[in-house]
Write an enzyme that holds these catalytic residues in place. Structure first.
Site, PDB file in Angstrom:
ATOM      1  N   ASP A  16      41.336  -5.496 -14.449  1.00  0.00           N
ATOM      2  CA  ASP A  16      40.664  -6.791 -14.303  1.00  0.00           C
ATOM      3  C   ASP A  16      40.081  -7.341 -15.610  1.00  0.00           C
ATOM      4  O   ASP A  16      38.872  -7.580 -15.712  1.00  0.00           O
ATOM      5  CB  ASP A  16      39.562  -6.714 -13.225  1.00  0.00           C
ATOM      6  CG  ASP A  16      40.037  -6.077 -11.925  1.00  0.00           C
ATOM      7  OD1 ASP A  16      41.245  -6.141 -11.666  1.00  0.00           O
ATOM      8  OD2 ASP A  16      39.209  -5.510 -11.193  1.00  0.00           O
ATOM      9  N   ASP A  66      41.182 -11.517  -4.376  1.00  0.00           N
ATOM     10  CA  ASP A  66      40.489 -12.081  -5.546  1.00  0.00           C
ATOM     11  C   ASP A  66      41.054 -13.398  -6.113  1.00  0.00           C
ATOM     12  O   ASP A  66      42.270 -13.519  -6.305  1.00  0.00           O
ATOM     13  CB  ASP A  66      40.524 -11.101  -6.726  1.00  0.00           C
ATOM     14  CG  ASP A  66      40.338  -9.663  -6.328  1.00  0.00           C
ATOM     15  OD1 ASP A  66      40.035  -9.393  -5.158  1.00  0.00           O
ATOM     16  OD2 ASP A  66      40.510  -8.791  -7.190  1.00  0.00           O
ATOM     17  N   TRP A  85      47.930 -12.528   3.617  1.00  0.00           N
ATOM     18  CA  TRP A  85      46.697 -11.960   3.052  1.00  0.00           C
ATOM     19  C   TRP A  85      46.369 -12.567   1.691  1.00  0.00           C
ATOM     20  O   TRP A  85      47.267 -12.728   0.864  1.00  0.00           O
ATOM     21  CB  TRP A  85      46.891 -10.448   2.890  1.00  0.00           C
ATOM     22  CG  TRP A  85      45.870  -9.795   2.014  1.00  0.00           C
ATOM     23  CD1 TRP A  85      45.906  -9.700   0.651  1.00  0.00           C
ATOM     24  CD2 TRP A  85      44.654  -9.171   2.422  1.00  0.00           C
ATOM     25  NE1 TRP A  85      44.779  -9.042   0.197  1.00  0.00           N
ATOM     26  CE2 TRP A  85      43.995  -8.711   1.261  1.00  0.00           C
ATOM     27  CE3 TRP A  85      44.042  -8.954   3.675  1.00  0.00           C
ATOM     28  CZ2 TRP A  85      42.767  -8.030   1.309  1.00  0.00           C
ATOM     29  CZ3 TRP A  85      42.830  -8.277   3.713  1.00  0.00           C
ATOM     30  CH2 TRP A  85      42.210  -7.827   2.539  1.00  0.00           C
ATOM     31  N   ILE A  86      45.085 -12.855   1.446  1.00  0.00           N
ATOM     32  CA  ILE A  86      44.658 -13.181   0.078  1.00  0.00           C
ATOM     33  C   ILE A  86      43.415 -12.370  -0.284  1.00  0.00           C
ATOM     34  O   ILE A  86      42.634 -11.990   0.580  1.00  0.00           O
ATOM     35  CB  ILE A  86      44.380 -14.692  -0.142  1.00  0.00           C
ATOM     36  CG1 ILE A  86      43.023 -15.137   0.419  1.00  0.00           C
ATOM     37  CG2 ILE A  86      45.480 -15.552   0.462  1.00  0.00           C
ATOM     38  CD1 ILE A  86      42.606 -16.537  -0.047  1.00  0.00           C
TER      39      ILE A  86
HETATM   40  N1  DQQ Z   1      41.436  -6.344  -6.252  1.00  0.00           N
HETATM   41  C1  DQQ Z   1      42.541  -6.254  -7.190  1.00  0.00           C
HETATM   42  C2  DQQ Z   1      42.045  -5.388  -8.294  1.00  0.00           C
HETATM   43  C3  DQQ Z   1      40.574  -5.529  -8.213  1.00  0.00           C
HETATM   44  C4  DQQ Z   1      40.319  -5.586  -6.735  1.00  0.00           C
HETATM   45  C5  DQQ Z   1      43.746  -5.748  -6.489  1.00  0.00           C
HETATM   46  C6  DQQ Z   1      39.013  -6.202  -6.363  1.00  0.00           C
HETATM   47  O1  DQQ Z   1      42.568  -5.779  -9.545  1.00  0.00           O
HETATM   48  O2  DQQ Z   1      39.907  -4.490  -8.862  1.00  0.00           O
HETATM   49  O3  DQQ Z   1      44.172  -6.632  -5.482  1.00  0.00           O
HETATM   50  O4  DQQ Z   1      39.017  -6.753  -5.089  1.00  0.00           O
END
Ligand code: DQQ
Length: 549
Positions: A146, A22, A19-20
């Site tokens: 983030d 962000d 899985w990938i």
């Molecule tokens: N994906 C990350 C978070 C972000 C979210 C976790 C957005 O940091 O808010 O995998 O797709």
């Protein structure tokens, strides 16, 4: 061959398996592009999240390194979530990311390269003074994540924002620091909106037309922005809305002294703003590329098949082709275009020119394999008289409009465009097309649409219609261009030179490999002409071969 292996992409970024999500901390360092991304090393579903790491010399061929950031300390023991890189003025790159601590709280941590002379930046060190930003009173500790790339203010302070929410209010919380170690929350946020949680904010300058730099060239986030610079740049604030799962942006001004961002009037405050992409494109992040003086945008495209299929395939998620991103001349929107390096993959070429396509007709583009291709088409519309009447109520709902007037619904001017990843009997096909409406005798509205409702025999698959309006003066030009990057299960389209973009995932069962065909169709009353169509087969680049350690 199993159908499912035929759906794996050829030139879109992905690791060999699992899985990938962000893209994280993209940057250019000592001649190499770095891309980190959210990765589950144990399976094809979200979980066990770490930062995987790849490097490239051209944004096209990728080598995979060992994971860069993974849980090792209490401050990230439950996951290493999204974040960004900042290049400090002394040339040192620093990553700030969200760690999930033992209480499942979201905190922000920094990591530095262990060895600055290693251009691969293989090893990252997390200082003991982490976490450096914690959710203090009033901040929702399970919605605080983030961090962006930091920018440097004229007062000698670094600033960055972290996404959060307060009930329905999405907020970009502003922090400042002198040393990148001790961070202080500003009294007010950079910006907020009644749109739910703001994930993955991105805040960056763009050049305006008429200034001393070309409007297509990128501006470094960390560049010191004095008052002179301020007149030649605008700022973009992008947020990823957890509620809709789309990326939205506004363009505006940023006042360094007041620490305030104000969207331009064309981008009303408290509104969602514009979309980067009207399809499947989320949690995007841009970076300044000093090598080519441009800003490059990465975005994640999730699968839209079933979890069962993902487990069976053993992989899920890709990154969209990196896009050069800049402000349009008018300043009313951003333009996105595949980075020029993509052209290096072009091989066998076919061309169709000056071909009329009468209402109700279609033809196949033959002589090349379209399953992994780059197709550029210029359409000319002869006559706009037959354009259907546009109801102003449709303005806010391109997607709904496209669902109602899909590719099978005959129109006046359009639908015309491509049927791609199509079986020879046309039973399976994805339509990417335009439709022109008229608001009155001189004004027209152009809709760009991606209709996957017949893309696959498979009935479980999520097949939403995606659409956006295209801001072109069609009455004047009578022309519209479409570029589509086709890659087995990806259809990534750029309308009118990158004004409107739509990425979709489709999962044909018949139209795979050499059985995937490409057609041009016109389902409108008015004739159109393909002024020019250039199509290239695309080679497969090195895609994340593991570098021997
Ligand atoms: N994906 C990350 C978070 C972000 C979210 C976790 C957005 O940091 O808010 O995998 O797709």
């Amino acid at each position: 061959k199993e159908v499912i292996t035929e759906l794996r992409t050829g030139y879109h970024f992905q690791p060999p398996k699992h899985w990938i999500n962000d893209p994280n901390g993209p940057m250019y360092y000592k001649g190499l592009y770095h891309l980190f991304y959210q990765y589950n090393p144990k399976g094809a579903v979200w979980g066990n999240i770490i930062w995987a790491h790849s490097v490239s010399t051209d944004l096209i061929h990728w080598v995979a390194l060992q994971p860069a950031i993974y849980p090792t300390k209490p401050f990230d023991v439950n996951g290493c979530w999204s974040g960004s890189a900042t290049l400090l003025p002394n040339g040192v790159p620093v990553i700030m990311y969200t760690g999930i601590d033992p209480h499942k709280n979201q905190v922000q941590n920094v990591a530095y390269p262990a060895n600055l002379s290693d251009p691969f930046l293989r090893e990252w060190v997390k200082p003991e003074y982490n976490p450096i930003i914690t959710p203090d009173h009033g901040i929702n500790a399970s919605a605080f994540r983030d961090p962006t790339t930091a920018w440097y203010g004229p007062d000698g302070h670094w600033r960055l924002v972290v996404g959060t929410k307060e009930n329905m209010r999405g907020i970009a919380v502003l922090y400042r620091s002198r040393d990148f170690k001790k961070w202080v929350k500003a009294r007010h946020s950079l910006h907020a909106g009644l749109t739910g949680m703001w994930e993955c904010p991105d805040f960056f300058p763009v050049a305006v037309a008429g200034g001393s730099r070309h409007h297509q060239s990128g501006v470094d986030t960390a560049e010191l922005h004095d008052r002179v610079v301020a007149e030649e740049v605008k700022y973009v604030l992008k947020v990823s809305l957890e509620l809709t799962r789309y990326d939205y942006y506004t363009v505006g001004t940023y006042d360094h002294d007041k620490e305030r961002y104000t969207p331009d009037p064309a981008f009303p405050d408290n509104d969602y703003g514009l979309r980067y992409d009207y399809g499947d494109f989320y949690a995007s992040k841009s970076f300044f590329d000093p090598a080519k003086k441009r800003r490059v945008l990465w975005g994640w495209a999730n699968e839209s098949d079933t979890v069962t299929d993902d487990r069976h395939k053993g992989w899920a998620g890709i990154q969209a082709i990196p896009r050069k991103i800049f402000l349009s001349r008018s300043g009313r929107q951003l333009i996105q275009w595949p980075v020029e390096e993509v052209k290096s993959l072009r091989s066998k070429h076919v061309n169709v020119s000056n071909k009329a396509v009468k209402g109700g007709e279609y033809f196949e583009v033959t002589g090349f394999k379209s399953v992994q291709s780059d197709v550029e088409t210029a359409f000319t519309i002869r006559n706009l008289d037959k354009a259907e009447k546009f109801d102003p109520a449709w303005r806010t709902d391109a997607q709904g409009l496209c669902k109602k007037f899909n590719s099978h619904v005959k129109g006046g001017v359009g639908p015309f465009g491509l049927w791609l990843l199509a079986s020879d009997d046309l039973e399976e096909r994805t339509a990417v097309f335009f439709r022109v409406f008229k608001t009155n005798d001189t004004n027209y509205v152009v809709l760009m649409c991606n209709d996957p409702t017949r893309s696959s025999y498979e009935s479980q698959i999520y097949r939403p219609t995606f659409a956006g309006f295209v801001n072109v003066d069609i009455a004047k030009t009578k022309k519209i261009a479409l570029r589509t990057l086709i890659d087995h299960s990806v259809v990534e389209s750029f309308g009118a030179g990158g004004k409107t973009c739509i990425l979709t995932r489709v999962y044909p069962r018949k139209a795979i490999g050499d059985d995937a065909h490409l057609f041009v169709f016109n389902n409108g009353e008015s004739d159109i002409k393909v002024t020019n169509l250039h199509a290239w087969e695309m080679k497969t680049p090195t895609m994340n071969k593991l570098l021997e350690q």
